[in-house]
Design a protein around this motif. Structure first.
Motif, PDB file in Angstrom:
ATOM      1  N   PHE A   1       0.833  -1.204   0.000  1.00  0.00           N
ATOM      2  CA  PHE A   1       0.000   0.000   0.000  1.00  0.00           C
ATOM      3  C   PHE A   1       0.870   1.257   0.000  1.00  0.00           C
ATOM      4  O   PHE A   1       0.600   2.212  -0.733  1.00  0.00           O
ATOM      5  CB  PHE A   1      -0.919   0.010   1.220  1.00  0.00           C
ATOM      6  CG  PHE A   1      -1.739   1.268   1.336  1.00  0.00           C
ATOM      7  CD1 PHE A   1      -2.906   1.418   0.607  1.00  0.00           C
ATOM      8  CD2 PHE A   1      -1.332   2.302   2.171  1.00  0.00           C
ATOM      9  CE1 PHE A   1      -3.655   2.590   0.698  1.00  0.00           C
ATOM     10  CE2 PHE A   1      -2.072   3.467   2.264  1.00  0.00           C
ATOM     11  CZ  PHE A   1      -3.234   3.616   1.526  1.00  0.00           C
ATOM     12  N   VAL A   2       1.911   1.241   0.828  1.00  0.00           N
ATOM     13  CA  VAL A   2       2.816   2.393   0.895  1.00  0.00           C
ATOM     14  C   VAL A   2       3.495   2.626  -0.445  1.00  0.00           C
ATOM     15  O   VAL A   2       3.630   3.759  -0.899  1.00  0.00           O
ATOM     16  CB  VAL A   2       3.868   2.180   2.012  1.00  0.00           C
ATOM     17  CG1 VAL A   2       4.951   3.248   1.939  1.00  0.00           C
ATOM     18  CG2 VAL A   2       3.200   2.216   3.383  1.00  0.00           C
ATOM     19  N   PHE A   3       3.929   1.549  -1.104  1.00  0.00           N
ATOM     20  CA  PHE A   3       4.584   1.674  -2.410  1.00  0.00           C
ATOM     21  C   PHE A   3       3.642   2.298  -3.447  1.00  0.00           C
ATOM     22  O   PHE A   3       4.083   3.019  -4.341  1.00  0.00           O
ATOM     23  CB  PHE A   3       5.042   0.312  -2.916  1.00  0.00           C
ATOM     24  CG  PHE A   3       6.268  -0.216  -2.213  1.00  0.00           C
ATOM     25  CD1 PHE A   3       6.957   0.554  -1.283  1.00  0.00           C
ATOM     26  CD2 PHE A   3       6.732  -1.490  -2.475  1.00  0.00           C
ATOM     27  CE1 PHE A   3       8.074   0.076  -0.623  1.00  0.00           C
ATOM     28  CE2 PHE A   3       7.856  -1.983  -1.829  1.00  0.00           C
ATOM     29  CZ  PHE A   3       8.523  -1.207  -0.904  1.00  0.00           C
ATOM     30  N   SER A   4       2.353   1.991  -3.325  1.00  0.00           N
ATOM     31  CA  SER A   4       1.389   2.513  -4.292  1.00  0.00           C
ATOM     32  C   SER A   4       0.932   3.936  -3.961  1.00  0.00           C
ATOM     33  O   SER A   4       0.292   4.595  -4.783  1.00  0.00           O
ATOM     34  CB  SER A   4       0.164   1.594  -4.366  1.00  0.00           C
ATOM     35  OG  SER A   4      -0.519   1.571  -3.118  1.00  0.00           O
TER      36      SER A   4
ATOM     37  N   PHE B   1       4.644 -10.789  -3.616  1.00  0.00           N
ATOM     38  CA  PHE B   1       5.050  -9.426  -3.273  1.00  0.00           C
ATOM     39  C   PHE B   1       5.824  -8.771  -4.415  1.00  0.00           C
ATOM     40  O   PHE B   1       5.559  -7.618  -4.772  1.00  0.00           O
ATOM     41  CB  PHE B   1       5.917  -9.435  -2.016  1.00  0.00           C
ATOM     42  CG  PHE B   1       6.402  -8.065  -1.617  1.00  0.00           C
ATOM     43  CD1 PHE B   1       5.594  -7.214  -0.887  1.00  0.00           C
ATOM     44  CD2 PHE B   1       7.654  -7.625  -2.009  1.00  0.00           C
ATOM     45  CE1 PHE B   1       6.037  -5.937  -0.543  1.00  0.00           C
ATOM     46  CE2 PHE B   1       8.106  -6.370  -1.665  1.00  0.00           C
ATOM     47  CZ  PHE B   1       7.291  -5.527  -0.931  1.00  0.00           C
ATOM     48  N   PHE B   2       6.754  -9.483  -5.002  1.00  0.00           N
ATOM     49  CA  PHE B   2       7.571  -8.899  -6.071  1.00  0.00           C
ATOM     50  C   PHE B   2       6.763  -8.611  -7.323  1.00  0.00           C
ATOM     51  O   PHE B   2       6.966  -7.588  -7.978  1.00  0.00           O
ATOM     52  CB  PHE B   2       8.744  -9.823  -6.396  1.00  0.00           C
ATOM     53  CG  PHE B   2       9.930  -9.627  -5.488  1.00  0.00           C
ATOM     54  CD1 PHE B   2       9.883  -8.723  -4.442  1.00  0.00           C
ATOM     55  CD2 PHE B   2      11.101 -10.333  -5.672  1.00  0.00           C
ATOM     56  CE1 PHE B   2      10.956  -8.532  -3.589  1.00  0.00           C
ATOM     57  CE2 PHE B   2      12.195 -10.158  -4.827  1.00  0.00           C
ATOM     58  CZ  PHE B   2      12.111  -9.248  -3.790  1.00  0.00           C
ATOM     59  N   LEU B   3       5.849  -9.498  -7.663  1.00  0.00           N
ATOM     60  CA  LEU B   3       5.018  -9.258  -8.844  1.00  0.00           C
ATOM     61  C   LEU B   3       4.174  -8.008  -8.667  1.00  0.00           C
ATOM     62  O   LEU B   3       4.066  -7.176  -9.582  1.00  0.00           O
ATOM     63  CB  LEU B   3       4.116 -10.473  -9.112  1.00  0.00           C
ATOM     64  CG  LEU B   3       4.815 -11.735  -9.639  1.00  0.00           C
ATOM     65  CD1 LEU B   3       3.823 -12.891  -9.726  1.00  0.00           C
ATOM     66  CD2 LEU B   3       5.450 -11.468 -10.999  1.00  0.00           C
ATOM     67  N   VAL B   4       3.583  -7.862  -7.475  1.00  0.00           N
ATOM     68  CA  VAL B   4       2.767  -6.672  -7.202  1.00  0.00           C
ATOM     69  C   VAL B   4       3.645  -5.421  -7.147  1.00  0.00           C
ATOM     70  O   VAL B   4       3.296  -4.372  -7.713  1.00  0.00           O
ATOM     71  CB  VAL B   4       1.992  -6.835  -5.876  1.00  0.00           C
ATOM     72  CG1 VAL B   4       1.233  -5.554  -5.533  1.00  0.00           C
ATOM     73  CG2 VAL B   4       1.024  -8.002  -5.973  1.00  0.00           C
TER      74      VAL B   4
ATOM     75  N   ILE C   1       3.494  -2.134  -9.519  1.00  0.00           N
ATOM     76  CA  ILE C   1       3.302  -0.790  -8.960  1.00  0.00           C
ATOM     77  C   ILE C   1       4.387   0.164  -9.448  1.00  0.00           C
ATOM     78  O   ILE C   1       4.110   1.292  -9.886  1.00  0.00           O
ATOM     79  CB  ILE C   1       3.297  -0.843  -7.417  1.00  0.00           C
ATOM     80  CG1 ILE C   1       2.032  -1.541  -6.915  1.00  0.00           C
ATOM     81  CG2 ILE C   1       3.379   0.574  -6.830  1.00  0.00           C
ATOM     82  CD1 ILE C   1       2.050  -1.829  -5.418  1.00  0.00           C
ATOM     83  N   LEU C   2       5.639  -0.282  -9.411  1.00  0.00           N
ATOM     84  CA  LEU C   2       6.759   0.561  -9.842  1.00  0.00           C
ATOM     85  C   LEU C   2       6.653   0.929 -11.309  1.00  0.00           C
ATOM     86  O   LEU C   2       6.820   2.105 -11.685  1.00  0.00           O
ATOM     87  CB  LEU C   2       8.080  -0.161  -9.579  1.00  0.00           C
ATOM     88  CG  LEU C   2       8.611  -0.146  -8.146  1.00  0.00           C
ATOM     89  CD1 LEU C   2       9.830  -1.048  -8.016  1.00  0.00           C
ATOM     90  CD2 LEU C   2       8.972   1.268  -7.715  1.00  0.00           C
ATOM     91  N   LEU C   3       6.374  -0.058 -12.147  1.00  0.00           N
ATOM     92  CA  LEU C   3       6.281   0.206 -13.585  1.00  0.00           C
ATOM     93  C   LEU C   3       5.101   1.130 -13.895  1.00  0.00           C
ATOM     94  O   LEU C   3       5.207   2.037 -14.729  1.00  0.00           O
ATOM     95  CB  LEU C   3       6.141  -1.109 -14.355  1.00  0.00           C
ATOM     96  CG  LEU C   3       7.383  -2.016 -14.349  1.00  0.00           C
ATOM     97  CD1 LEU C   3       7.078  -3.343 -15.052  1.00  0.00           C
ATOM     98  CD2 LEU C   3       8.566  -1.321 -15.017  1.00  0.00           C
TER      99      LEU C   3
ATOM    100  N   LEU D   1      15.153  -3.113  -9.480  1.00  0.00           N
ATOM    101  CA  LEU D   1      14.561  -4.395  -9.837  1.00  0.00           C
ATOM    102  C   LEU D   1      15.574  -5.537  -9.738  1.00  0.00           C
ATOM    103  O   LEU D   1      15.273  -6.609  -9.210  1.00  0.00           O
ATOM    104  CB  LEU D   1      13.976  -4.328 -11.257  1.00  0.00           C
ATOM    105  CG  LEU D   1      12.796  -3.361 -11.440  1.00  0.00           C
ATOM    106  CD1 LEU D   1      12.325  -3.366 -12.888  1.00  0.00           C
ATOM    107  CD2 LEU D   1      11.638  -3.728 -10.516  1.00  0.00           C
ATOM    108  N   PHE D   2      16.790  -5.297 -10.229  1.00  0.00           N
ATOM    109  CA  PHE D   2      17.792  -6.362 -10.189  1.00  0.00           C
ATOM    110  C   PHE D   2      18.310  -6.608  -8.774  1.00  0.00           C
ATOM    111  O   PHE D   2      18.658  -7.740  -8.426  1.00  0.00           O
ATOM    112  CB  PHE D   2      18.948  -6.050 -11.140  1.00  0.00           C
ATOM    113  CG  PHE D   2      18.677  -6.455 -12.558  1.00  0.00           C
ATOM    114  CD1 PHE D   2      18.763  -7.789 -12.947  1.00  0.00           C
ATOM    115  CD2 PHE D   2      18.304  -5.518 -13.508  1.00  0.00           C
ATOM    116  CE1 PHE D   2      18.498  -8.168 -14.247  1.00  0.00           C
ATOM    117  CE2 PHE D   2      18.029  -5.889 -14.816  1.00  0.00           C
ATOM    118  CZ  PHE D   2      18.124  -7.220 -15.192  1.00  0.00           C
ATOM    119  N   SER D   3      18.377  -5.567  -7.953  1.00  0.00           N
ATOM    120  CA  SER D   3      18.788  -5.782  -6.560  1.00  0.00           C
ATOM    121  C   SER D   3      17.740  -6.612  -5.819  1.00  0.00           C
ATOM    122  O   SER D   3      18.080  -7.450  -4.974  1.00  0.00           O
ATOM    123  CB  SER D   3      18.998  -4.438  -5.849  1.00  0.00           C
ATOM    124  OG  SER D   3      17.796  -3.703  -5.770  1.00  0.00           O
TER     125      SER D   3
END
Length: 226
Positions: free
Chosen positions: A73-76, A111-114, A118-120, A139-141
């Motif tokens: 939620f915070v990321f979004s 989590f990573f897929l979501v 969100i990032l993209l 993304l790679f890290s």
């Protein structure tokens, strides 16, 4: 112990970040963070009184779902700092340490897929201002930490299985050793008492076994025991 340490960190961290976000007039984030801090405090008080591993695993799963849901939620959310996405690299480590290799893999994958979506999405809508190389680094890290965490926990799980096998089985015969027999005997007695049933115990001894070792050697004696 991992769960308790994480809970303590979130209790303190949630309180600190809620104050910082109040000073930035980010009231929604402040409310979420103080709520997560209080929720973590509740789990912390509960986990100190649990007795079985199953209860601990259940609390760990509840905590992980709560923590990851808040992070997604915070990321979004629009008002967060770009540096907040760095917290994503902690997800694999937390997932695998708390939930083990299988559940940790599922949790990290979701989590990573979501998070990537969100990032993209925010990047394409220009809600965040990253250079392409910065986005690629993030993304790679995430993938690198995921790979390390999965490899470590997988190796750790295999080691635990091997050590557990060494601890409860007799190396020569492959039968349960005395430690495991004592444990099973105690469990059987308790179960019989709870179900009001009787149990039968049979034991036997190999007479004159020393004569086999003396006449044919210990290697042959081991074969007889097997």
């Amino acid at each position: 112990m991992v769960l308790i340490v994480l809970l303590k960190l979130i209790i303190v961290g949630g309180f600190v970040f809620s104050i910082l976000n109040l000073l930035r007039d980010q009231y929604v984030l402040a409310i979420i963070e103080i709520t997560s801090s209080m929720f973590s405090l509740g789990i912390y008080l509960k986990v100190r009184n649990v007795e079985t591993q199953k209860q601990i695993d259940r609390l760990a799963l509840v905590y992980a779902i709560m923590f990851f849901s808040i992070m997604m939620f915070v990321f979004s959310y629009k008002g967060i700092s770009n540096t907040a996405y760095v917290w994503g690299v902690t997800i694999p480590m937390i997932s695998y340490l708390l939930l083990g290799s299988q559940k940790g893999f599922i949790m990290t994958t979701v989590f990573f897929l979501v998070t990537i979506a969100i990032l993209l999405n925010k990047y394409l809508l220009q809600e965040i201002h990253f250079e392409k190389v910065d986005l690629a680094n993030i993304l790679f890290s995430l993938l690198v930490f995921w790979g390390f965490s999965h490899s470590y926990e997988r190796a750790n799980s295999l080691t635990k299985i091997k050590l557990n096998k060494m601890a409860i089985y007799d190396k020569l015969t492959g039968l349960y050793n005395r430690t495991m027999l004592n444990r099973l005997f105690a469990q059987t007695i308790k179960k019989a008492q709870n179900e009001n049933k009787k149990i039968c115990f049979i034991s036997f001894d190999l007479d004159f076994f020393k004569g086999i070792n003396d006449q044919y050697g210990h290697v042959f004696g081991d074969k007889v025991l097997k």
